[in-house]
Design a protein around this motif. Structure first.
Motif, short mmCIF file in Angstrom:
data_model
loop_
_atom_site.label_atom_id
_atom_site.label_comp_id
_atom_site.label_asym_id
_atom_site.label_seq_id
_atom_site.Cartn_x
_atom_site.Cartn_y
_atom_site.Cartn_z
N THR A 284 0.85 -1.19 0.00
CA THR A 284 0.00 0.00 0.00
C THR A 284 0.89 1.25 0.00
O THR A 284 1.80 1.37 0.82
CB THR A 284 -0.92 0.03 1.23
N SER B 35 -3.88 -0.12 -8.41
CA SER B 35 -5.30 0.06 -8.16
C SER B 35 -5.47 1.13 -7.10
O SER B 35 -4.54 1.42 -6.34
CB SER B 35 -5.94 -1.26 -7.68
N LEU C 187 -7.51 2.32 -3.79
CA LEU C 187 -8.39 1.96 -2.69
C LEU C 187 -9.08 3.23 -2.20
O LEU C 187 -8.42 4.20 -1.84
CB LEU C 187 -7.58 1.33 -1.56
N SER C 188 -10.41 3.21 -2.20
CA SER C 188 -11.14 4.41 -1.81
C SER C 188 -11.86 4.29 -0.48
O SER C 188 -12.27 5.30 0.10
CB SER C 188 -12.17 4.79 -2.89
N VAL D 153 -12.64 1.56 3.31
CA VAL D 153 -12.50 0.34 4.10
C VAL D 153 -13.81 0.14 4.83
O VAL D 153 -14.34 1.07 5.45
CB VAL D 153 -11.34 0.44 5.11
N TYR E 122 -6.86 8.82 -2.00
CA TYR E 122 -6.87 7.37 -2.19
C TYR E 122 -5.56 6.79 -1.68
O TYR E 122 -4.58 7.50 -1.43
CB TYR E 122 -7.06 7.01 -3.68
N LEU F 182 -2.63 0.69 -4.44
CA LEU F 182 -2.25 -0.71 -4.23
C LEU F 182 -1.41 -1.13 -5.43
O LEU F 182 -1.87 -1.10 -6.57
CB LEU F 182 -3.49 -1.60 -4.13
N VAL G 170 -10.42 -0.85 -7.99
CA VAL G 170 -10.94 -1.39 -6.74
C VAL G 170 -11.61 -0.27 -5.95
O VAL G 170 -11.06 0.81 -5.80
CB VAL G 170 -9.82 -2.07 -5.92
N GLY H 82 -12.86 -0.72 -2.68
CA GLY H 82 -12.52 -0.77 -1.27
C GLY H 82 -12.15 -2.17 -0.85
O GLY H 82 -12.14 -3.10 -1.64
N ILE H 83 -11.85 -2.31 0.43
CA ILE H 83 -11.52 -3.61 1.02
C ILE H 83 -12.59 -3.93 2.05
O ILE H 83 -12.86 -3.12 2.95
CB ILE H 83 -10.14 -3.60 1.68
N LEU I 49 -6.56 -8.12 -1.47
CA LEU I 49 -6.03 -6.94 -2.13
C LEU I 49 -6.06 -7.18 -3.63
O LEU I 49 -5.73 -8.26 -4.11
CB LEU I 49 -4.59 -6.68 -1.68
#
Length: 419
Positions: free
Chosen positions: A52, A76, A78-79, A81, A105, A108, A208, A210-211, A224
């Motif tokens: 990350t 990617s 990530l926006s 969690v 953001y 990843l 992506v 989110g996670i 991920l």
């Protein structure tokens, strides 16, 4: 072992070519410091490392004039969690879209791409040297001061590198930290991690959003996103490696399918137990990060839990602070120990804050899950996320920038490079 060649000299010997070491080498070289990075591996291609790149690091890269080059790398975004809730939509703990653009953001990307990017940028500086397949084995000393390192090459020959300062960025199992007699205080961690890959179908590819972790009793799973596969992290109680491996690969596949039924159609891609990469998760911190002539930063000074994915970010912030504080003394050829203490004072607070947050996460979230007392997110976290105003802005700000983000020193800044 044969000792070949005359002893070499550099201004700063950086041991460990991870994110902290490579960023530090780049920054010091831009200050005009003669800096040599020793990396024990032949390349940076090591899977299942922290991948990350947080907003504070992206901003730093922009300040270095490397933003356009960085954004061309495969990555990617990530926006957010979120936590899963049975029978309902996930509850978002933090939405990075609430932060001001363009630092809204977390990127990843494979760590080897990021390290090669830093190495290429540093190689443009005439005072930078990167030596792959050079394993630091011991410290050189003169009286009460560290004066360099001894190393071993890939062919088994040995050498010595004299330096005005040695900086250990060689990770949580730091050879130099141990050689210096510096022992960290360890904090309990309730889980270990097993990393592996699962393929992504063509219809699943793209940015992506989110996670969303998956929780069971005594286990958890995170995914991920990569370009054409998922990097999966399976979490189980610390000390469970032998038990998990005794169940065999079929048992492990059933665990993954049970946590993520939507991925059950591809668990056969885990070919054998050799495809699992075990991480002994640690959380520790040195009381003293330095001795005369040696400074530890990053995981060598404070091993981080993967909770929150902030380890790389914190290590890079250490590197920026170290370069800013130490470059003038290195250019003079003598680094007083007081300057090393200044780096520790500057970075101790954010380290303590982040590790305290991780310990709270361990206690509230992971300990009940790993002990089998709960199989989902704790009610108190869900209540906070749903009911307390501002949490959706505070959490992403903390994750994206940390408690004390560093800016590029003036000597390291460059105008943006246009293609």
């Amino acid at each position: 072992m044969e000792n070949s060649g005359a002893m070499e000299k550099t201004g700063c010997a950086v041991v460990g070519g991870g994110p902290a070491g490579m960023m530090l080498g780049l920054l010091l070289a831009r200050a005009g410091v003669q800096v040599t990075v020793l990396e024990k591996h032949a390349d940076f291609f090591r899977d299942f490392r922290g991948d990350t790149v947080h907003a504070s690091t992206i901003r730093l890269i922009d300040e270095l004039g490397l933003g356009e080059e960085f954004r061309r790398l495969p990555q990617s975004r990530l926006s957010n969690v979120a936590f899963p809730v049975p029978g309902g939509p996930p509850v978002t703990m933090g939405n990075f879209d609430s932060l001001p653009a363009p630092y809204n953001y977390v990127a990843l990307m494979p760590q080897w791409d990021f390290l090669n990017f830093l190495a290429d940028a540093a190689a443009r500086e005439p005072s930078f040297s990167l030596r792959m397949s050079h394993t630091a084995t011991a410290l050189r000393r003169n009286g009460g001061r560290v004066t360099g390192v001894r190393y071993r090459r890939a062919d088994g020959t040995e050498g010595e590198l004299q330096a005005d300062l040695v900086i250990a960025t060689d990770g949580r199992h730091s050879t130099l930290r141990r050689a210096a007699g510096l022992a960290p205080k360890e904090y309990p961690v309730p889980f270990d991690a097993w990393w592996f890959r699962l393929p992504r179908h063509a219809s699943e590819r793209g940015a992506v959003a989110g996670i969303v972790p998956a929780f069971g009793r005594g286990e958890a799973l995170v995914a991920l996103f990569r370009t054409d596969y998922f990097q999966m992290g399976y979490l189980a109680p610390k000390g469970a490696d032998a038990r998990i491996r005794a169940e065999g690969i079929e048992g492990f596949r059933r665990r993954i399918a049970g946590l993520r039924p939507d991925l059950a159609d591809r668990v056969d891609a885990i070919g054998s137990l050799e495809d699992l990469h075990w991480l002994d998760v640690r959380l520790d911190r040195l009381h003293q990060w330095h001795i005369n002539g040696l400074l530890c930063i990053g995981d060598a000074a404070h091993a981080m839990s993967p909770a929150g994915g902030v380890g790389i970010n914190l290590a890079i912030q250490d590197a920026v602070a170290a370069a800013d504080c130490l470059a003038p003394a290195l250019l003079r050829g003598r680094v007083p120990r007081a300057e090393l203490a200044r780096v520790q004072r500057r970075r101790r607070m954010p380290t303590v804050v982040v590790q305290t947050a991780q310990r709270v996460m361990h206690r509230l979230l992971f300990e009940p899950i790993m002990s089998g007392k709960r199989s989902g997110a704790p009610a108190v976290l869900l209540f906070i996320a749903r009911r307390i105003p501002g949490v959706g802005r505070v959490v992403p700000r903390f994750m994206a920038f940390g408690p004390r983000p560093e800016h590029a020193p003036a000597f390291a800044r460059r105008a943006p490079q246009r293609s």
